[in-house]
Design a protein around this motif. Structure first.
Motif, short mmCIF file in Angstrom:
data_model
loop_
_atom_site.label_atom_id
_atom_site.label_comp_id
_atom_site.label_asym_id
_atom_site.label_seq_id
_atom_site.Cartn_x
_atom_site.Cartn_y
_atom_site.Cartn_z
N LEU A 11 4.29 13.60 1.92
CA LEU A 11 3.71 12.41 2.47
C LEU A 11 4.04 11.28 1.28
N ALA A 12 3.64 11.55 -0.04
CA ALA A 12 3.75 10.29 -1.02
C ALA A 12 5.24 9.75 -1.22
N SER A 13 6.33 10.88 -1.16
CA SER A 13 7.93 10.40 -1.23
C SER A 13 8.09 9.60 -0.05
N ASN A 14 7.64 9.96 1.15
CA ASN A 14 8.13 9.16 2.18
C ASN A 14 7.42 7.88 2.27
N PHE A 15 6.17 7.67 1.89
CA PHE A 15 5.25 6.63 1.48
C PHE A 15 6.22 5.43 0.46
N ILE A 39 18.81 4.88 -3.51
CA ILE A 39 17.40 4.88 -4.18
C ILE A 39 16.43 5.27 -3.22
N VAL A 40 16.47 4.44 -2.11
CA VAL A 40 15.34 4.86 -0.95
C VAL A 40 15.59 6.07 -0.48
N ASN A 41 16.91 6.60 0.05
CA ASN A 41 17.14 7.72 0.34
C ASN A 41 16.74 8.97 -0.51
N ALA A 42 17.24 8.86 -1.91
CA ALA A 42 16.87 9.77 -2.82
C ALA A 42 15.03 9.93 -3.03
N THR A 43 14.47 9.23 -2.95
CA THR A 43 13.15 9.06 -2.90
C THR A 43 12.45 9.70 -1.74
N MET A 44 13.00 9.40 -0.69
CA MET A 44 12.47 10.14 0.51
C MET A 44 12.97 11.71 0.40
N ASP A 45 14.15 11.87 -0.10
CA ASP A 45 14.44 13.46 0.01
C ASP A 45 13.93 14.18 -1.13
N PHE A 46 13.11 13.45 -1.90
CA PHE A 46 12.39 14.26 -3.09
C PHE A 46 11.36 15.19 -2.38
N LEU A 103 0.87 -1.31 0.10
CA LEU A 103 0.03 0.16 0.05
C LEU A 103 0.75 1.16 -0.12
N PRO A 104 1.90 1.36 0.76
CA PRO A 104 2.64 2.54 0.65
C PRO A 104 3.42 2.75 -0.43
N LEU A 105 3.81 1.76 -1.33
CA LEU A 105 4.53 1.98 -2.48
C LEU A 105 3.57 2.21 -3.57
N VAL A 106 2.51 1.58 -3.46
CA VAL A 106 1.38 1.99 -4.67
C VAL A 106 0.67 3.48 -4.52
N GLY A 107 0.33 3.91 -3.17
CA GLY A 107 -0.22 4.68 -2.82
C GLY A 107 0.67 6.15 -2.93
N GLY A 108 1.96 5.70 -2.62
CA GLY A 108 2.94 7.08 -2.92
C GLY A 108 3.08 7.26 -4.36
N GLY A 109 3.42 6.17 -5.04
CA GLY A 109 3.74 6.44 -6.23
C GLY A 109 2.59 6.97 -7.16
N LEU A 110 1.25 6.52 -6.88
CA LEU A 110 0.16 7.14 -7.60
C LEU A 110 0.06 8.50 -7.36
N GLY A 145 8.13 1.95 0.75
CA GLY A 145 7.63 0.65 -0.07
C GLY A 145 8.65 0.03 -0.87
N LEU A 146 9.61 1.27 -1.38
CA LEU A 146 10.93 0.73 -2.09
C LEU A 146 11.89 0.11 -1.02
N ARG A 147 11.81 0.59 0.19
CA ARG A 147 13.00 0.11 1.14
C ARG A 147 12.56 -1.40 1.40
N ASP A 148 11.32 -1.56 1.72
CA ASP A 148 10.45 -3.14 1.89
C ASP A 148 10.90 -3.83 0.67
N TYR A 149 10.85 -3.47 -0.44
CA TYR A 149 11.11 -4.23 -1.76
C TYR A 149 12.48 -4.62 -2.00
N LEU A 150 13.28 -3.60 -1.80
CA LEU A 150 14.67 -3.74 -2.06
C LEU A 150 15.42 -4.35 -1.17
N ASP A 151 15.05 -4.30 0.29
CA ASP A 151 15.65 -4.74 1.14
C ASP A 151 14.68 -5.52 2.38
N PRO A 152 14.20 -6.79 2.10
CA PRO A 152 13.01 -7.23 2.79
C PRO A 152 13.37 -7.41 4.21
#
Length: 282
Positions: free
Chosen positions: A264-268, A204-211, A21-28, A272-279
């Protein structure tokens, strides 16, 4: 009957495990703002810099978010604001990643005096609060979105230099890297082929959150007069006007909600990317 049941069960859509949900919601949300930025010129109700009605009109059917002190439509200015905030965020994050990761990788792999010089410069830069350093650099260069972007690159690249250095130091001790060195591979090949591919997930995760944080900092600089120059429809500048006219709440509502949604979307999306790239981090 059992055969039909199995066929119907197999035909059901199975939600991919990575699509949390965080990955899809934030990405949308981010994708929606990108579409707005690309297409707003063809469907925005009014021109963002021209008179659209009477001054300080409250929200109505004609002006959904009212008008500002010059009679410009607030909704149109809010929608056009993404055309300034998103390119700046992409530019700042892109430059910070390239500069920081290059210097961090060199510092972590080469080591020695070069590592000491690079990291002491990183420590000096990170010792200043980001907003104060950005304000100082922008004030010395002059107001404007371009100068604000340069100031934010100076603020952000040390973060990625330190992060990349830590990743390189961690990966360089692995067996496959030592085997590559023992086989006679050059230092540049070892770094590019065997070390860096394993270092990008946290970047990648840090850059996404920093956006979202870059969008917020750019708006903060514009809020205090060091960013966008009037009549540019920029969110921080609009909120600054709304802060002066605080009883006319609609002036700051649109840009405030826009910034909030992107942060909020960039943090979500980053979570989501962190959970996917590093389970293991989930």
């Amino acid at each position: 009957m059992s055969l039909l049941a199995n066929q119907s069960a197999s035909s059901r859509f199975v939600w991919p495990e990575w699509a949390t949900l965080p990955l899809v919601g934030g990405g949308l949300v981010i994708f929606a703002w990108v579409i707005v930025g690309l297409t707003v010129t063809s469907w925005a109700p009014f021109d963002p810099v021209k008179l659209a009605g009477m001054r300080f009109q409250a929200p109505s059917m004609e002006h959904w978010l009212g008008t500002d002190s010059l009679g410009r439509d607030v909704l149109s200015r809010t929608l056009y604001g993404v055309r300034h905030s998103f390119p700046i965020a992409v530019f700042v994050i892109g430059c910070a990643v390239v500069i920081g990761c290059t210097l961090g990788a060199i510092a972590g792999y080469v080591g020695g005096w070069l590592d000491g010089v690079i990291m002491r410069f990183v420590d000096i830069t990170l010792s200043f609060p980001p907003i104060l350093l950005a304000m100082a650099v922008t004030a010395s260069l002059g107001p404007g979105l371009g100068n604000a972007a340069i100031a934010m690159v100076i603020v952000w690249w040390p973060i990625y230099a330190r992060l990349m250095r830590a990743q390189v130091l961690s990966v360089r001790q692995r067996e496959h890297v030592e085997a590559a060195v023992a086989s006679g591979a050059t230092r540049s090949r070892v770094l590019i082929k065997h070390i860096l591919p394993l270092c990008w997930s946290p970047i990648i995760v840090n850059a996404t959150m920093d956006f979202g944080q870059v969008v917020l900092l750019a708006a903060s600089l514009s809020f205090i007069g060091l960013g966008a120059v009037p009549p540019t429809p920029e969110w921080g500048q609009m909120i600054s006007e709304g802060a002066v006219q605080f009883y006319r709440w609609w002036i700051a509502l649109g840009p405030g909600v826009a910034i909030l949604s992107i942060v909020l979307a960039s943090n979500f999306l980053g979570d989501g990317l962190r959970d996917y790239l590093d389970p293991r981090a989930a």
